[in-house]
Design an enzyme around this catalytic site. Structure first.
Site, PDB file in Angstrom:
ATOM      1  N   GLU A   1       1.438  -4.339 -11.144  1.00 49.73           N
ATOM      2  CA  GLU A   1       2.413  -3.527 -10.363  1.00 49.73           C
ATOM      3  C   GLU A   1       2.789  -4.491  -9.109  1.00 49.73           C
ATOM      4  O   GLU A   1       4.119  -4.697  -8.648  1.00 49.73           O
ATOM      5  CB  GLU A   1       1.858  -2.302  -9.594  1.00 49.73           C
ATOM      6  CG  GLU A   1       2.504  -1.517  -8.766  1.00 49.73           C
ATOM      7  CD  GLU A   1       2.785  -1.799  -7.351  1.00 49.73           C
ATOM      8  OE1 GLU A   1       3.719  -0.980  -6.621  1.00 49.73           O
ATOM      9  OE2 GLU A   1       2.156  -2.737  -6.908  1.00 49.73           O
TER      10      GLU A   1
ATOM     11  N   HIS B   1      -2.000  -5.051   2.071  1.00 48.59           N
ATOM     12  CA  HIS B   1      -2.014  -6.491   1.519  1.00 48.59           C
ATOM     13  C   HIS B   1      -2.825  -7.520   2.514  1.00 48.59           C
ATOM     14  O   HIS B   1      -2.588  -8.834   2.098  1.00 48.59           O
ATOM     15  CB  HIS B   1      -0.607  -7.186   1.546  1.00 48.59           C
ATOM     16  CG  HIS B   1       0.281  -6.363   0.226  1.00 48.59           C
ATOM     17  ND1 HIS B   1       1.095  -6.995  -0.439  1.00 48.59           N
ATOM     18  CD2 HIS B   1      -0.124  -5.282  -0.457  1.00 48.59           C
ATOM     19  CE1 HIS B   1       1.887  -6.159  -1.606  1.00 48.59           C
ATOM     20  NE2 HIS B   1       0.991  -5.109  -1.550  1.00 48.59           N
TER      21      HIS B   1
END
Lengths: 330, 354, 346
Positions: free
Chosen positions: B210, B317
């Site tokens: 993804e 992240h």
């Protein structure tokens, strides 16, 4: 025909994205007698089948090259243009280009305060005429020019335009010529419009529904002065791609490639490319997904008029490809 | 397995984009308990199928619920003199969050390593002001060049070495919560479904790749051809310095997204169900294609009605992504109730609403 | 022609309902089948008497606009952009929010209250808000929901000599033309597709083309005209009044050369002015359609529009007329060309 002659012929042919008719005919003539089946599809991909008992493998090398598309002709016959694919305006000053009909021109630039202001809008093409009407006799809006360069050999190194990806096309042509009764059902696909977004490969993969996909394309190197950090060099063999912007190569395909190289004793390198993609990016996402990878031929100065590759890498590429295709695959 | 334990296990497992095999095995094993069939496709997506309880003869509604199992990470791009490893990012990773992290290089065997950083004594003052760039970072695994080359090759994945942390209350933190929190949510959703009647056939999918372009979602949606595709992902949690309307609040419940990427009836139905069952929820908008699997689902084949349910998360992240288990539970409950509510009338509404 | 009604209708990407309703009513009497799909594309089918060629004639219904993204305690509304909009045009415009079309104004700090250095900077979306006159968050939420689409509030009006001003000419002019084209009878199967979500990534066209499997596609668009002062002619892209614009190439597609040649021939024969789009940027639905399944030969025909993606656009009604002529000529010609000319391989 010697490998080098194939390369010379293909790299010197005309064929920017969307205008691949010429290069397609050239390739078609070369391979016709070796093919079991030939199709040209809707977008213009040349699909050449060499039958075999095993898995359906789609090989892709793109026929198209980068170019310049004419967008305007002024009253004095100067042409304005835009890029087809990744061309940097900085490479174009003084460059010589050629159109499909053989019209030749050079590129000039408006007066600039600084080289930083150099953009496509500041450049023009001069085809040696002084009036719009004269220009229109040679060139129309929408016509596309490509670099006008011969292919030179410098020892084992090759220097020319559109090595990206006529080298790949040459590898496919040579492999097809040398391939007798492959273990797999092989589709050699010479794709269109890779440089503008891997378009031809997408529709061809959809049509073919292959079990495996393998693109053959050029890749950057990290072996020039103060270059980017990349572990690929000219002359150290074809590269097995690990990843680029569009694909993370499938482990099964990487394994097949490594095993073939090791079995045949072919030198190879591993490639992690930070910016750039190839036809495999489109193939592996086709339909339910196609395990795919890329065999790359190391190449310096990509998208310039003077791309450089090593003939040994190319020949080893053919060997590796044959090794892969002759292996029965599960 | 409890959701916390499962999340702990999968968040600690390596699975950068394109290299999800290890975490996929754990997920497949756990999904098997609550589904009728589990398969892996050619790109490595885990596809778990749970059959609906049907009374009618009609073709069943098919719903695909996905969370991506890949995590952002790094890859060895070159082995330099001295045995130092250069790295290339996999997915959107901020190089400034990497300086002096402990990592694991997944070579022939797993090797512990450290991302080098100059000690402050020898730094130019200007260097401190500038954010460090990826190409300047390197990993030190403590081996000579010759020894490194025996163990590591170009293309080997690298993950940050981070243990799962339980923080106060129901908060947890660690690496890869984006989107292993979503995967845990899907497991909880499957668990909840056991106690409900649902006519719809359910495909619970843990997608690959993804973070590099919703690639697993593209092929899995094509393969399954669902009527509805619900992506489960994480979304930015509230934090100082970011406008309130751009974030969602942690522990304020599940986040239901609307916008062009989302089918209006799915959004409406999710909100309606959350209200009906008193499930805490908040709403969010995305003005174009979302950065989730839903982006791919919507335009698969002839078009799929898409929804997006998210868990708020802070520090996206990085290796210290923080979420609350409460939000996972609320989201799973919502999805289970939503799935149980599906029938052919709703399917017709999805088109007739236009 | 329905240009006025279509232009004044709200239809930001994802919220095309009002436009779709208008079009449905307009085309219903002329088509054999009319349906919507999962994304909201409106697909009109005229079966014709022959099986081929299957033509997809398409125009997108959506326009760029805004979406409600949040509420301030004060009752002011925060928003995001849907599609490509220059932030600088938004300040001091009026808008309509949601299906109820709640009116609002886009406000910013008055220039008197700005510091000298602030005045020099362009205003970003984050510094703007929509004011509907609500006194509190609660009051605002009674009228407006999170996720409501917001469109420019612009009246259509004919101005100058045969010009018109209005909003969303990109691509309501295409919709108006497609409606007209559907009123005539053809021998081949014709799919008239009014697509959704072009402005956020050509999403409707992708799924519609997959469903329809056309042999060829013609996309009708409104495209940039930059024929204004301070620009040189080579940067005009297109020029108002010089007829429909044909595209060789844009960011998303290289148009089929043979179909372009056919269009040029037809225009020359019938004395319809045409021009070529002198710009290779921007995306169109043709990008997705051309790559659908095994590939589809596609072209784009555009009506030049000044100031597109802004609250007020201007176009030439003469161009609109000529574009319709060219499209109709092509459709009449298509069966003759048959499989050989229009979409066969060389």
């Amino acid at each position: 025909m010697l490998m080098i002659d194939i390369i010379k012929k293909l790299t010197e042919a005309y064929g920017p994205s969307g205008r691949e008719e010429g290069i397609r005919d050239t390739i078609k003539k070369m391979i016709e007698s070796y093919a079991d089946e030939i199709i040209v599809d809707t977008l213009g991909n040349l699909i050449v089948r060499k039958k075999g008992p095993g898995k359906k493998i789609m090989l892709a090398a793109h026929m198209d090259e980068v170019g310049l598309i004419v967008t305007f002709i002024d009253e004095n016959g100067f042409l304005r243009f835009s890029n087809v694919g990744g061309v940097s305006p900085h490479l174009l000053l003084g460059e010589r280009v050629i159109f499909q009909n053989g019209a030749v021109g050079t590129i000039g630039c408006e007066k600039l305060e600084s080289m930083k202001d150099l953009k496509f809008s500041k450049l023009y093409l001069d085809i040696g005429v002084s009036k719009e009407e004269e220009a229109r006799e040679k060139v129309n809006i929408g016509d596309v020019a490509v670099y006008y360069r011969n292919c030179e050999t410098l020892g084992s190194r090759i220097l020319g335009k559109s090595l990206d990806d006529r080298i790949g096309c040459s590898v496919l042509v040579q492999t097809l010529m040398e391939l007798n009764e492959p273990a797999n059902d092989v589709y050699f696909v010479f794709t269109v419009q890779e440089e503008v977004g891997v378009r031809g490969a997408r529709t061809a993969a959809y049509r073919l529904k292959p079990h495996y996909g393998l693109a053959v394309d050029v890749t950057r190197t990290g072996d020039t002065p103060e270059s980017e950090t990349m572990a690929v060099s000219l002359g150290k063999g074809p590269a097995i791609k690990i990843k680029d912007t569009l694909i993370i190569s499938h482990p099964a395909v990487k394994k097949i490639m490594k095993e073939a190289a090791e079995k045949e004793g072919i030198p190879y390198q591993l490639e992690v490319l930070e910016r750039g993609g190839t036809d495999s990016g489109a193939i592996h996402l086709s339909r339910e997904g196609v395990p795919s990878g890329v065999m790359s031929i190391p190449c310096r100065y990509i998208h310039t008029p003077s791309e450089m590759a090593d003939l040994e890498d190319i020949k080893n590429g053919v060997k590796l490809l044959k090794g892969i295709l002759n292996q029965p695959l599960s | 397995m409890s959701i916390k334990d499962f999340l702990k296990k999968i968040s600690s497992s390596p699975g950068v984009s394109g290299h999800e095999e290890q975490v996929a095995r754990i997920i497949a094993q756990e999904f098997t308990r609550y589904t009728h069939e589990v398969n892996m496709d050619s790109l490595g997506n885990v596809l778990a199928f749970r059959k609906g309880q049907r009374t009618e003869e009609k073709e069943p509604i098919k719903i695909l619920v996905s969370a991506h199992m890949d995590e952002i990470g790094l890859m060895v791009s070159k082995i330099e003199k001295g045995g130092f490893l250069r790295i290339s990012p996999l997915g959107g990773i901020d190089p400034r969050s990497l300086l002096n992290q402990e990592v694991v290089v997944h070579g022939q065997q797993d090797l512990p390593g450290v991302i080098g950083a100059k000690s402050p004594h020898i730094l130019d003052p200007e260097e401190i002001e500038k954010g460090i760039k990826m190409e300047k970072l390197f990993i030190d695994v403590g081996f000579s060049e010759e020894e490194v080359k025996k163990r590591v090759s170009v293309g080997d994945p690298v993950t940050i070495n981070r243990e799962f942390m339980e923080l106060s209350g129901e908060h947890v933190a660690g690496k890869a919560m984006d989107d292993r929190a979503g995967v845990a949510l899907v497991l909880k959703f499957l668990q909840e479904l056991q106690y409900l009647n649902h006519q719809a056939d359910v495909y619970a999918v843990a997608t690959v790749q993804e973070e590099v372009g919703v690639r697993g979602a593209i092929v899995s949606a094509y393969n399954i051809i669902p009527h509805l595709g619900i992506a489960v992902d994480v979304t930015h949690g509230d934090m100082p310095g970011v406008a309130e309307y751009k974030t969602s609040e942690i522990e304020k419940g599940t986040v239901i997204t609307t916008g062009p990427n989302i089918h209006p009836q799915i959004y409406n139905k999710l909100v309606e169900i959350a209200r009906e069952y008193n499930i805490p929820y908040q709403e969010d908008i995305t003005p174009g294609p979302t950065g989730t699997d839903a982006r791919a689902f919507q335009i698969s084949r002839e078009g799929i009605a898409t929804g997006l349910v998210s868990v708020p998360l802070r520090y996206m992240h990085t290796s210290v992504e923080l979420i609350s288990l409460k939000d996972i539970h609320a989201s799973a409950l919502l999805l289970a109730r939503f799935t149980a509510s599906l029938n052919n009338d709703f399917l017709e509404e999805l088109i007739s609403c236009y | 022609m329905l240009l006025k009604e279509l232009s004044e209708a709200s239809g930001v990407s994802g919220g095309e309902s009002e436009v779709r309703r208008l079009i449905k009513e307009a085309v219903e009497p002329y088509v054999d089948e009319l349906k919507t799909d999962m994304l909201g594309n409106l697909i009109a089918f005229k079966s014709g008497s022959k099986k081929a060629p299957r033509l997809m004639l398409s125009a997108h219904m959506d326009e760029v606009g805004l979406i409600v993204a949040g509420f301030e305690e004060s009752g002011l509304i925060r928003f995001s952009k849907v599609g490509g909009i220059d932030d600088r045009v938004l300040v001091s415009k009026t808008v309509l929010i949601g299906e109820k079309k709640i009116p609002g104004v886009i406000g910013a700090k008055a220039i008197h209250l700005q510091k000298p250095e602030e005045r020099k900077k362009s205003l970003k979306v984050e510094e703007l808000y929509i004011d509907i006159g609500a006194k509190s968050k609660e009051e605002a939420k009674k009228e407006v929901k999170l996720g409501d689409y917001v469109s420019y509030n612009t009246r259509y009006q004919e101005i100058g000599v045969n010009y018109a001003k209005g909003k969303a000419f990109d691509n309501r002019v295409g919709c108006a033309l497609l409606i007209e084209a559907l009123k005539k009878e053809y021998t081949f199967p014709l799919y008239g597709v009014f697509t959704v979500q072009e402005e956020v990534g050509m999403r409707g066209a992708a799924v519609a083309a997959y469903r329809i499997r056309p042999d060829l596609a013609l996309v009708i668009e409104g495209t940039t005209a930059a024929d204004v002062i301070e620009l040189k002619e080579e940067s005009y892209v297109t020029t108002l009044g010089k007829g429909p614009a044909l595209t060789f190439m844009d960011t998303s597609v290289i148009c089929d050369k043979k179909i372009i040649e056919t269009l040029v021939e037809l225009a020359e024969k019938e004395n319809i002015p045409i021009q070529f789009r002198r710009f290779t940027g921007a995306n169109t639905d043709a990008g997705k359609i051309s790559l659908s399944r095994e590939g589809v030969r596609s072209v784009v025909i555009s009506v030049p529009c000044r100031y597109i993606h802004n609250p007020v656009n201007i176009l030439s009604l003469e161009d609109v007329k000529n574009t319709l002529k060219l499209i109709e000529l092509f459709l009449d010609k298509l069966p003759e060309g048959g499989k050989k000319q229009a979409y066969a391989n060389d």
